[in-house]
Write an enzyme that holds these catalytic residues in place. Structure first.
Site, PDB file in Angstrom:
ATOM      1  N   LEU A 315       0.868  -1.382  -0.055  1.00  0.00           N
ATOM      2  CA  LEU A 315      -0.076  -0.027  -0.124  1.00  0.00           C
ATOM      3  C   LEU A 315       0.908   1.326   0.124  1.00  0.00           C
ATOM      4  O   LEU A 315       1.112   1.707   1.239  1.00  0.00           O
ATOM      5  CB  LEU A 315      -0.885   0.112   1.173  1.00  0.00           C
ATOM      6  CG  LEU A 315      -1.460  -1.363   1.600  1.00  0.00           C
ATOM      7  CD1 LEU A 315      -2.117  -1.272   3.219  1.00  0.00           C
ATOM      8  CD2 LEU A 315      -2.537  -1.779   0.726  1.00  0.00           C
ATOM      9  N   ASP A 316       1.241   1.584  -0.858  1.00  0.00           N
ATOM     10  CA  ASP A 316       2.266   2.720  -1.144  1.00  0.00           C
ATOM     11  C   ASP A 316       1.759   4.062  -1.827  1.00  0.00           C
ATOM     12  O   ASP A 316       1.001   3.998  -2.692  1.00  0.00           O
ATOM     13  CB  ASP A 316       3.575   2.218  -2.033  1.00  0.00           C
ATOM     14  CG  ASP A 316       4.606   3.376  -1.771  1.00  0.00           C
ATOM     15  OD1 ASP A 316       4.744   3.963  -1.039  1.00  0.00           O
ATOM     16  OD2 ASP A 316       5.729   3.087  -2.792  1.00  0.00           O
ATOM     17  N   GLY A 317       1.917   5.184  -1.141  1.00  0.00           N
ATOM     18  CA  GLY A 317       1.557   6.354  -1.729  1.00  0.00           C
ATOM     19  C   GLY A 317       0.658   7.141  -1.007  1.00  0.00           C
ATOM     20  O   GLY A 317       0.169   8.272  -1.419  1.00  0.00           O
TER      21      GLY A 317
END
Length: 539
Positions: A315-317
């Protein structure tokens, strides 16, 4: 008479014959005007070609400048994929494709060293490749032997140290003898390392390291507590290099998985997947790999085809999403948490059985203290709020990772949720908090070493099946993900599922996690459905 004949012959040679050729080429009547026009067109084409070549040279020069102005990787690993398809496209045999690939290998190795790379690792032959047709395997073994022999003078002249890694048990005797000869002749060289993986498997590499550590525990040379990352890396086959972990891994041909190559070693490696087939991967493509931050193409929307049983998501950003909107980091994480639950529902609705979420890595403890506290509070808030949903939809919750640092109140809630959902089957939601792929492998290795020490198992019992029973993903019916999605455009797996991702399809959309909705998930599924999963074998 002789003089007249010479004049006529000269006229024919200089004017008439070229004139007739030009007349046919231009499909116009023969005349001086048309001959001059042809000369002008040809000169113009030559100038255009020179201009195009100049542009190409300028572009290459610009890429070289960009490459040299950036920090260069010390270790580049390459998966040489596409030889057979390259040959098929040209109506050639598989052996000719492999020969072209071998030539490309040597040319690219020279380019790599010329740009300042210290270590190059080549995945030349996987353990699974033994299952290919016997004639193809024999051809590859002969090819290795041919090039080891022919390139020995170059390797010695350039002071390149050669290391062949993998399981040597099946390698033909003549090739094995030559490998040992080449390694012996180059072992004293420093600064340039060429690692060639033959009959190599990332899982085999981890297992042989684990077996070695367990044997040392059994023999009293080390304690179980001494098994850590440093100890593991001393046992892995890439200890032969000053830089055991690659900075950049390139897999040609457009496939997006690492196919049981460097598993432990690729925890933080940048992954680059150009569509070009290996024999066509030349200097320009290599420079592109050094200068390109990310690449990808949009695929068609999802269709009714094979669904992944296990989807893992990094879960990046969240923080970047918040910054773009002028919001605080905590608001980005809150938006990410909401997206997490919405996407989990979409995944289960489409037939996925297991969803794994990399929610908090071991390295995330180094973030600002207020951000860490915010995340812990967020986990607690959503575990408490979503428990009725988990129970209503019969979703089994498993939290994996190192629980030592998790706040007491959150830890109590995690245990409560796991206990309340432990009987459910068919839907598994695995949440990784304070998780590290290397920690997972090490804790499994320690467990196996302890069992050897206590006499519960023998060293010979340590195999893939035994390892998977000790990994934290044993909580699911499908411990290894079919598809791993990392949002935000970063192309690495950042120490997430290392062992588990040996054959996982890797998907790197540029969208930030809070914006990764149903449409984006469908896009990922369509991309996955177009992959041909071969597990190292030919389908």
């Amino acid at each position: 008479m002789l003089y007249l004949f010479s004049v006529v012959f000269t006229f024919l040679a200089l004017f008439l014959i070229p004139g007739l050729f030009i007349s046919r080429r231009l499909r116009v009547p023969l005349s001086l005007t048309n001959i001059l026009r042809f000369i002008k067109i040809t000169a113009s084409k030559y100038d255009d070609e020179e201009e195009r070549n100049d542009d190409k040279r300028d572009a290459m020069g610009e890429k070289e400048k960009r490459a040299r102005n950036r920090i260069m990787p010390k270790h580049v690993a390459v998966m040489l994929d596409g030889n057979r398809r390259w040959a098929e496209k040209r109506g050639l045999g598989t052996s000719e494709g492999n020969e072209a690939g071998a030539r490309r290998l040597l040319e690219n190795a020279k380019d790599c060293f010329a740009t300042g790379i210290n270590t190059i690792s080549l995945f030349a032959f996987s353990t699974e490749n033994w299952e290919r047709p016997e004639d193809e395997v024999n051809c590859l073994m002969a090819l290795f032997e041919k090039h080891f022999r022919s390139e020995m003078p170059y390797l010695q002249r350039e002071n390149i140290k050669i290391s062949v890694i993998g399981n040597r048990a099946k390698i033909p005797e003549s090739l094995l003898g030559l490998i040992e000869e080449v390694e012996e002749a180059t072992k004293s060289y420093e600064g340039k390392n060429l690692i060639i993986a033959i009959d190599y498997s990332g899982r085999f590499d981890i297992l042989q390291a684990c077996i070695s550590l367990a044997t040392k525990v059994k023999d009293g040379l080390i304690q179980v507590e001494d098994i850590n990352e440093k100890a593991m890396e001393k046992e892995l086959l890439t200890k032969c290099s000053e830089f055991p972990n690659p900075d950049l891994l390139i897999r040609t041909s457009g496939e997006q998985r690492i196919s049981n190559f460097f598993l432990w070693q690729s925890a933080y490696t940048e992954l680059y997947f150009p569509t070009v087939l290996w024999p066509d991967f030349g200097e320009a493509e290599y420079l592109e790999a050094l200068t390109c931050d990310a690449m990808g193409e949009k695929e068609k929307r999802a269709r009714n085809r094979i669904m992944p049983k296990h989807v893992a998501v990094i879960l990046d950003g969240n923080r970047r999403w918040a910054e773009k909107r002028g919001l605080g980091t905590s608001e980005g994480h809150e938006a990410g948490a909401r997206r997490l639950l919405e996407n989990a529902k979409d995944c289960f609705a489409m037939g996925t059985n297991t969803i794994s979420l990399f929610a908090f890595s071991t390295e995330n403890w180094e973030r600002p203290q207020d951000e860490v506290k915010c995340l812990m509070a967020l986990f607690e808030k959503h575990f408490r709020a979503e428990l009725p949903f988990f129970q209503r939809d019969k979703i089994k919750i498993s939290v994996i990772g190192n629980r030592a640092k998790i706040p007491e109140s959150l830890l109590g809630l995690i245990e409560e949720v796991e206990e309340a959902t432990k009987r459910y089957e068919g839907k598994n939601l695995i949440i990784a908090i304070d998780y590290s792929g290397r920690f997972d492998i090490l804790q499994a290795c320690k467990s196996l070493a302890t069992k050897v020490k206590d006499g519960l198992i023998q060293v010979e019992d340590i195999n893939e099946k035994a390892m998977e029973k000790e990994l934290l993903t044993k909580c699911s019916e499908f411990p290894n993900p079919d598809l791993l999605i990392r949002t935000s455009g970063e192309q690495r797996i950042s120490n997430f599922f290392l062992w588990q991702s040996a054959y996982t399809e890797l998907y790197f959309p540029t969208v930030l996690w809070p914006d990764f909705g149903e449409a984006e998930y469908l896009e990922a599924l369509t991309w996955y459905q177009q992959r041909q999963r071969r597990f190292g074998r030919r389908v």
